[in-house]
Each structure stands twice: as C-alpha cells, then as structure tokens.
Design an enzyme around this catalytic site. Structure first.
Site, PDB file in Angstrom:
ATOM      1  N   TYR A  94      -1.557   1.226   9.961  1.00 23.00           N
ATOM      2  CA  TYR A  94      -2.328   0.089   9.173  1.00 23.00           C
ATOM      3  C   TYR A  94      -3.610   1.133   9.694  1.00 23.00           C
ATOM      4  O   TYR A  94      -4.734   0.719   8.174  1.00 23.00           O
ATOM      5  CB  TYR A  94      -2.924  -1.136  10.195  1.00 23.00           C
ATOM      6  CG  TYR A  94      -3.513  -1.925   9.338  1.00 23.00           C
ATOM      7  CD1 TYR A  94      -3.582  -2.583   7.702  1.00 23.00           C
ATOM      8  CD2 TYR A  94      -4.876  -2.221   9.789  1.00 23.00           C
ATOM      9  CE1 TYR A  94      -4.537  -3.318   7.069  1.00 23.00           C
ATOM     10  CE2 TYR A  94      -5.732  -2.725   9.690  1.00 23.00           C
ATOM     11  CZ  TYR A  94      -5.654  -3.641   8.227  1.00 23.00           C
ATOM     12  OH  TYR A  94      -6.416  -4.435   7.724  1.00 23.00           O
TER      13      TYR A  94
ATOM     14  N   SER B  14     -11.530  -1.362   7.020  1.00 24.98           N
ATOM     15  CA  SER B  14     -11.562  -1.862   7.996  1.00 24.98           C
ATOM     16  C   SER B  14     -11.784  -1.169   9.283  1.00 24.98           C
ATOM     17  O   SER B  14     -11.961  -0.225   9.259  1.00 24.98           O
ATOM     18  CB  SER B  14      -9.969  -2.641   8.185  1.00 24.98           C
ATOM     19  OG  SER B  14     -10.310  -2.887  10.044  1.00 24.98           O
TER      20      SER B  14
ATOM     21  N   ASN C 170      -5.905 -13.643  -5.047  1.00 21.26           N
ATOM     22  CA  ASN C 170      -5.537 -15.172  -4.476  1.00 21.26           C
ATOM     23  C   ASN C 170      -5.130 -15.159  -2.987  1.00 21.26           C
ATOM     24  O   ASN C 170      -5.650 -16.707  -3.081  1.00 21.26           O
ATOM     25  CB  ASN C 170      -4.521 -14.559  -4.873  1.00 21.26           C
ATOM     26  CG  ASN C 170      -2.871 -13.755  -3.906  1.00 21.26           C
ATOM     27  OD1 ASN C 170      -3.366 -13.330  -4.550  1.00 21.26           O
ATOM     28  ND2 ASN C 170      -2.751 -14.627  -2.785  1.00 21.26           N
TER      29      ASN C 170
ATOM     30  N   GLY D 160      -9.925 -10.948  -0.759  1.00 20.58           N
ATOM     31  CA  GLY D 160     -10.596 -11.478  -2.238  1.00 20.58           C
ATOM     32  C   GLY D 160     -10.883 -12.426  -2.814  1.00 20.58           C
ATOM     33  O   GLY D 160     -11.329 -12.791  -3.987  1.00 20.58           O
TER      34      GLY D 160
END
Length: 196
Positions: A166, A141, A15, A19
């Site tokens: 992360y 990433s 959304n 992506g």
C-alpha cells in the site's frame, strides 16, 4: 450571454469516502461530475444522494482500475462526452488487502492505485490539455512516507506485506503527480498536476 459554462470533472471512486464527498462538493459548486466507479449499484446510490438539492449534474461511468481494458473503455466513454476535462481527481484505491493480482498481472494495490490511474490519465490527456486550466489531482496518503518503489520486485513476488505494498502505491501516486506536473510545465501546458 449564458455566463461561464459548467466545469467538467471526473472523480474516481466517487461512491464512498473522500471520493463521495469530493463529488458532492463539486456538484454543489455547479460542476458536471462523472462518477467513475467499479460498482454501478453503489454509484447509482451515490449519484442520487449527491444530486439532492445540488445545482450541478452527475453521470456514471463504469471503471475498474484493476483492469486496463476497463480503464481504456471508461476513458473512451468520457472522451465521447466532452472535448475538455477541467478536473480529474484520481482518488479511488484499495488499502492493505491480501496479495492478489490485477487482470493484467500486477500486484493489486500498485496496479489499481497507481497503474490504473496512470493509464486513465494518459488516455484523458488530450481533453485535459484542451481545457482552460485543467487540474489532475492524485489522492495519496501519509502512508507514502513508509513507501519505497521496489524497482526489482514491484509486484512483491518475493515476499508480500500488505502495508508495504500500500505504501509503495501511495508513494507512486506522489511521484506520478510530481513528474506529470513537470512534464506539463515543460510542454508549456496550462494544466497542473497536484497531489494531496
């Protein structure tokens, strides 16, 4: 004959961001794309946007990667729609958030970014193996370079720094894709796992 049938593709977190643009490109290429998203409202808006002038088709499946029961429900829903999945793009993620826990008790970045996708991929392995040449893509990433897997404390119970958590999750994405690909090859499967 009708020519080649549409590819069946699944994109998590379709959304927004990467992506959304990935799903848009796949629908433009004529794929049938499952937008696997946590927010149904955002997914509906994205679907409307993506389908404008596109040759492919799209549908929405609700997926909360921070809740294994939601992941298993989403996978069952997807398996009910198709015998073969050509493309699974494990893209969704949360980044540098305060320390919270998933429904199953894992630190959220590790839990959603890595473990949720691990469970989703495992639950979809049969239709992936049934496809002609499936691809599983882990969206990682550059942050992975700052990551290490804290095997003694994966949930950061001793101390928490949001970026360290992360980075761990993004390294886990790469390690998962690498090992999944090794296992595909060892099994003589036609599927491939990639990471970006």
């Amino acid at each position: 004959s009708m020519g080649k049938s549409k590819r069946f593709s699944v994109v998590t977190g379709a959304n927004s961001g990467l992506g959304l643009e990935t799903a848009r490109a796949l629908v433009l290429a004529g794929d049938h794309v499952v937008l696997a998203c946590r927010s149904l409202d955002k997914a509906r808006a994205a679907k409307e946007d993506i389908l404008r002038g596109a040759s492919g088709t799209a549908e929405i499946v609700e997926l909360d990667l921070a809740d294994f029961s939601s992941v298993r429900r989403a996978a069952a829903e997807i398996r009910a729609k198709t015998k073969a999945i050509d493309l699974l793009i494990n893209n969704a993620g949360v980044m540098a958030i305060p320390r919270t826990l998933t429904k199953d008790g894992f630190e959220t970045q590790f839990g959603a970014n890595h473990l949720g996708h691990f469970v989703l991929t495992a639950e979809l392995i049969a239709p992936l193996l049934a496809a002609e040449a499936a691809r599983v893509v882990a969206v990682s990433s550059i942050a992975h370079v700052g990551g290490s897997i804290r095997f003694d404390d994966p949930n950061f119970e001793r101390w928490y720094f949001r970026w360290s958590a992360y980075c761990q999750s993004k390294l886990a994405n790469l390690l998962f894709a690498t090992e999944l690909d090794r296992r595909f090859r060892r099994a003589g499967a036609r599927a491939i796992a990639n990471a970006c």
